[in-house]
Each structure stands twice: as C-alpha cells, then as structure tokens.
Design an enzyme around this catalytic site. Structure first.
Site, PDB file in Angstrom:
ATOM      1  N   HIS A 192     -52.149  21.495   8.610  1.00 37.34           N
ATOM      2  CA  HIS A 192     -51.413  22.008   7.441  1.00 37.34           C
ATOM      3  C   HIS A 192     -51.398  23.541   7.418  1.00 37.34           C
ATOM      4  O   HIS A 192     -51.299  24.133   6.348  1.00 37.34           O
ATOM      5  CB  HIS A 192     -51.995  21.489   6.123  1.00 37.34           C
ATOM      6  CG  HIS A 192     -52.290  20.024   6.120  1.00 37.34           C
ATOM      7  ND1 HIS A 192     -51.370  19.069   5.762  1.00 37.34           N
ATOM      8  CD2 HIS A 192     -53.411  19.337   6.481  1.00 37.34           C
ATOM      9  CE1 HIS A 192     -51.904  17.855   5.884  1.00 37.34           C
ATOM     10  NE2 HIS A 192     -53.148  17.995   6.328  1.00 37.34           N
ATOM     11  N   SER A 195     -37.371  48.250  15.677  1.00 43.33           N
ATOM     12  CA  SER A 195     -36.410  48.218  14.577  1.00 43.33           C
ATOM     13  C   SER A 195     -35.631  49.524  14.578  1.00 43.33           C
ATOM     14  O   SER A 195     -36.181  50.583  14.898  1.00 43.33           O
ATOM     15  CB  SER A 195     -37.166  48.065  13.257  1.00 43.33           C
ATOM     16  OG  SER A 195     -36.386  48.551  12.188  1.00 43.33           O
ATOM     17  N   LYS A 222     -42.279  49.159  13.713  1.00 42.95           N
ATOM     18  CA  LYS A 222     -42.090  47.746  14.053  1.00 42.95           C
ATOM     19  C   LYS A 222     -42.132  47.464  15.534  1.00 42.95           C
ATOM     20  O   LYS A 222     -41.630  48.219  16.359  1.00 42.95           O
ATOM     21  CB  LYS A 222     -40.728  47.286  13.526  1.00 42.95           C
ATOM     22  CG  LYS A 222     -40.695  47.208  12.036  1.00 42.95           C
ATOM     23  CD  LYS A 222     -41.278  45.916  11.556  1.00 42.95           C
ATOM     24  CE  LYS A 222     -40.186  45.173  10.807  1.00 42.95           C
ATOM     25  NZ  LYS A 222     -40.423  43.801  10.674  1.00 42.95           N
ATOM     26  N   GLU A 258     -38.606  34.527  18.780  1.00 47.45           N
ATOM     27  CA  GLU A 258     -37.668  34.100  17.739  1.00 47.45           C
ATOM     28  C   GLU A 258     -36.377  33.562  18.354  1.00 47.45           C
ATOM     29  O   GLU A 258     -35.797  32.577  17.892  1.00 47.45           O
ATOM     30  CB  GLU A 258     -37.363  35.265  16.795  1.00 47.45           C
ATOM     31  CG  GLU A 258     -38.556  35.614  15.916  1.00 47.45           C
ATOM     32  CD  GLU A 258     -38.364  36.919  15.144  1.00 47.45           C
ATOM     33  OE1 GLU A 258     -37.227  37.444  15.091  1.00 47.45           O
ATOM     34  OE2 GLU A 258     -39.362  37.425  14.606  1.00 47.45           O
TER      35      GLU A 258
END
Ligand code: ARG
Length: 459
Positions: A156, A277, A283, A290
C-alpha cells in the site's frame, strides 16, 4: 500508380481510393523479408520443375540487385507503388523482363504478406528477447552487489517489512524472466510457414511447402491454407507479451520516479538520463522513466486495435488485415527503445544505501519481528500482535522507534520482553532471519542469485 491487377478494370482508380488502399508507406518496413521470401519461393519453383534454372537464376539475381540498390540508396521505395510487393515485382520485371513475370507463379499477395509479416515479427520477437536478456544482466549485477543493502519493503506504499535492494531487484528479475519465456513460447508457436497457401485454397502447382519452410527457417508449413492467410494470432500474442513488458517497465519506472523524488532520495538518476527545467534551475527530472511509463499506453492501444480489427473478419483474407501493421510496428519500436533506454538508466543509476537503510529503520518495519519475538517466548500470535500494536502506539506518542525504547519501557507493555529483544528487532536480524527460498535473507538470496546466473548462461 503502378498496380499488379489492372486487367479486369476499365477505369483508373480514384486517387483518394488509391491512397486509402495503399500500404507502401508502412509495409516497406518488411522489404527485406519480401525479397527473402520471394527468393525462397523461386528456388522451390525451380526445384519442382515449375521454373527453369535460367529463369530462377535471373529472378534471384534481379531480386538481389534490387535489394542492394535499395540498401545503398540507389533505388527509392516510393508511393508510386501500391505496396512493397508491387514495388519489388514491378522493379524485377523492368530489370529482367519476362522471367520477372513468373515470380508470382503459385503465390498470392495473401500468403506473401502473411509470410512477410511473420518473418518480420519473428525477428522482432527474438530481438526483444535479446534486449530483455541485457536488462536481466544489469538487474542481476545490481542484485549481486546489494544482498546486504537494506531498504523498506512496502505494501500500500506504506512501509511494511525490511528487505534488501537485491530482493527488490529480484522481483523484477522474475518479471522480465517470464517476459522472455513468453517471447520464446510465441516464437515456437508461430514458427510455421504460410507460403504456398495461395489466396486461400492452396494452388494447383506441385509446390514443395516443406522445402520453402525449411529454406526460411521454419519448423514446417502451416496446415490449413485458409487459416494461413487469415491468422494474425501471433501478432496479438506478441503485442500482448509486449504490453506485459511495458506494464513491468512502467511499474519499475513508477518506483524509480518515487525513489528519485526529493522526499525519498533512494536513488539518483545519472545526469545522462535526466533532463532539466526551462524555468526552474534546480530541477533534474526523471523524464526517461516518465516517458517509458507514458508510452505503455501506446503499446496497449496497439493490442486493443488489432484485437478489435480481427474480431469480425470472416475467413479468409480481408483487407481489414492490412491494419495489422502500422500500430504493431510502432509498438515494437516503442518497446525496443524503452528497453534499451531503461537498461541504460538503471545501469548508471546510483543507489543511496545509507538513506535506504535509514528509511528501513523507521516506520516500524520491525513490528512483525517484535511480535515473532514474543511468539518465540510462548505468547500466542494474536496476543503478540495486539501487544505490539500497543507498543507501536506508545512509540508514536514518545516519538521513538521500537529499538529506541528502553527495556523498562518495553516491560511496561509486556514483561516477556528481555534485553535480547534489541538484537531480535535489529535491521540485520530482521532481514537475515528470512531464510526460506524467495525471501530476502542474504543466504537465501545468494542461492537465488546463483540460479539466475545459471539461467542467463543457458538462455
Ligand atoms: N497490403 C496488403 C496487406 O497488408 C497485402 C495483401 C493484399 N492482398 C489483397 N488481396 N489485396 O494486407
């Protein structure tokens, strides 16, 4: 507009119809397979006395020269032709004349395209298997180096019990190992040659289908000509297996994205596999992970598309089946790209062992082991579970981990606790005591690693 079938027609095809019907923009992808299949076909035709040796030689030479010219960029595959089969045949006839017109003896584009697609898919099944093997090699390297790198195991997405990085990686080893075995199954099941099935009902020529099949590396010929031209099960099986590969990669990516976050910092993705970024200078984003996760949808889409295309098609060949190609090709290229990039990303990824181990120490991952401690001293498990539940509550109130409590504090909860409890709930003991095969204890893990190594050597 160069077509193979103009004889029966009195009007030219409407341009829009021509474009709608044409497949050359995508079926040129199996140009090599088309030439290879044609060569095997004419070699068989000659052996059977259907073509003369001179005709066969002229055709093979012509086909080989077309292949060379395309490979060297001297001959371009253009949309002047309806499909790659027409392109090859028309060019053959213009190169060698009348002998070229005999290439299609005893063949239909239906069994031809069935063969081309099968040859193409078969090679890609093997290529994906190879990429999976490379990925497994990297996963195994990480396992070998990390049998004592502790980390929390989750259920979980809540910390559950301590495990090791080797154990976590080992789960993915099993997934990708199953993916490979699916590839190997598909290869075996699909490896029968449809060539010689004609349009749907075989041909009246004395073809030797066994011979063509063996020339092209198949187990043997397919056994029903209707099924041969109408079967795309192997495409569906392959896309299904590819979807499962992507599902596995996507789960792995999801974990890496979480582990790479500022909150976790379990891993650091190498600069070469991260992006920045345009506005936020701090970043370093896990874009590759992704993208792999994102591209999973494309591959599932291809599977759904072909399943839907095939579901209402009566026997035998129907033009709907031309829709088997574009999305399949896209899915294959997508998966191969994802596997290659993913393998590179994890090969170069840095694991922050200290942070992982520290994370395994908190979150009460040793609560089950504390209960087991009481059980080993005669407390029934259900009572032990309840006692440790109370202990956890007390720990939360005191803002302490179980191992940070004093023996006096522990005895207030249950007088069964003795000082040896601290050793019993230490991270090392929690992991090392898990000794059954498949568990994270380093001894068990090393046995599994040896089996994995053996497997990679053999297959
Ligand atoms: N381009 C077609 C396909 O991909 C080739 C087979 C054409 N056969 C036919 N009878 N029109 O399926």
């Amino acid at each position: 507009m160069a077509q193979l079938w103009g004889g029966r027609f009195t009007k030219d095809t409407d341009r829009l119809v021509y474009n709608f019907n044409a497949s050359i923009s995508f079926d040129q992808k199996f140009f090599h397979q088309d030439v290879e299949g044609s060569i095997a076909h004419v070699v068989m035709l000659e052996k059977q006395g259907i073509l003369t040796a001179e005709e066969k030689d002229a055709i093979v030479k012509g086909l080989t020269s077309i292949r060379e010219d395309v490979d060297q960029g001297k001959l371009e595959i253009t949309d002047e032709y309806e499909d790659v089969h027409s392109f090859v045949e028309a060019n053959l006839i213009s190169r060698i004349g009348d002998a070229g017109k005999k290439l299609h003896t005893g063949r239909s584009r239906n069994d031809q395209v069935a063969l081309d697609m099968k040859l193409y898919t078969r090679a890609e099944v093997a290529a994906v298997d190879e990429l999976l093997k490379e990925l497994l090699t990297v996963v195994l390297d990480i396992m070998k180096a990390n049998t004592e790198t502790y980390m929390p195991g989750f259920t979980h997405l809540q910390k559950a019990q301590p495990i090791t990085l080797a154990h976590h990686m080992g789960a993915y080893f099993e997934m990708f190992r199953r993916d490979r075995s699916r590839m190997q199954d598909i290869y075996k099941r699909m490896n029968y040659c449809p060539l010689g099935s004609g349009a749907l009902a075989g041909t009246t020529y004395p073809l030797d289908r066994d011979y063509t099949a063996s020339l092209l590396g198949f187990e043997g010929p397919t056994l029903n000509s209707m099924d041969s031209v109408a079967d795309r099960d192997y495409v569906i099986e392959f896309l299904s297996a590819l979807s499962t590969v992507m599902m596995h990669l996507s789960r792995f990516c999801e974990e890496i994205i979480i582990w790479n976050s500022n909150e976790y910092q379990f891993v650091e993705i190498d600069d070469a596999y991260s992006t920045g970024s345009s506005i936020m200078p701090q970043k370093k984003n896990p874009d590759i992970a992704e993208l792999v996760r994102g591209k999973t949808g494309r591959v599932y889409g291809a599977l759904m598309s072909i399943l839907t295309t095939m579901k209402g098609i009566p026997l035998a060949y129907n033009k709907d089946m031309q829709e088997d190609k574009e999305l399949t090709f896209d899915a294959i290229d997508t998966v191969k790209g994802c596997l290659a990039l993913f393998t590179g990303m994890i090969r170069t990824m840095k694991f922050n062992e200290d942070i992982m181990a520290a994370s395994a120490m908190n979150g009460f991952t040793n609560a089950t082991d504390a209960a087991d401690y009481l059980v080993n001293r005669g407390v029934p498990f259900r009572d032990a579970h309840s006692i440790i539940g109370k202990l956890v509550l007390t720990c939360i109130e005191k803002d302490k981990a179980i191992h940070e409590m004093t023996i006096e504090e522990l005895k207030e909860i249950s007088d069964v606790f003795e000082p040896d409890v601290f050793d019993a709930v230490s991270l090392k003991t929690c992991v090392e005591k898990r000794l059954t095969i498949g568990a994270p204890g380093p001894d068990a893990m090393n046995k599994v690693i040896a089996l994995c190594e053996e497997y990679l050597k053999e297959k």
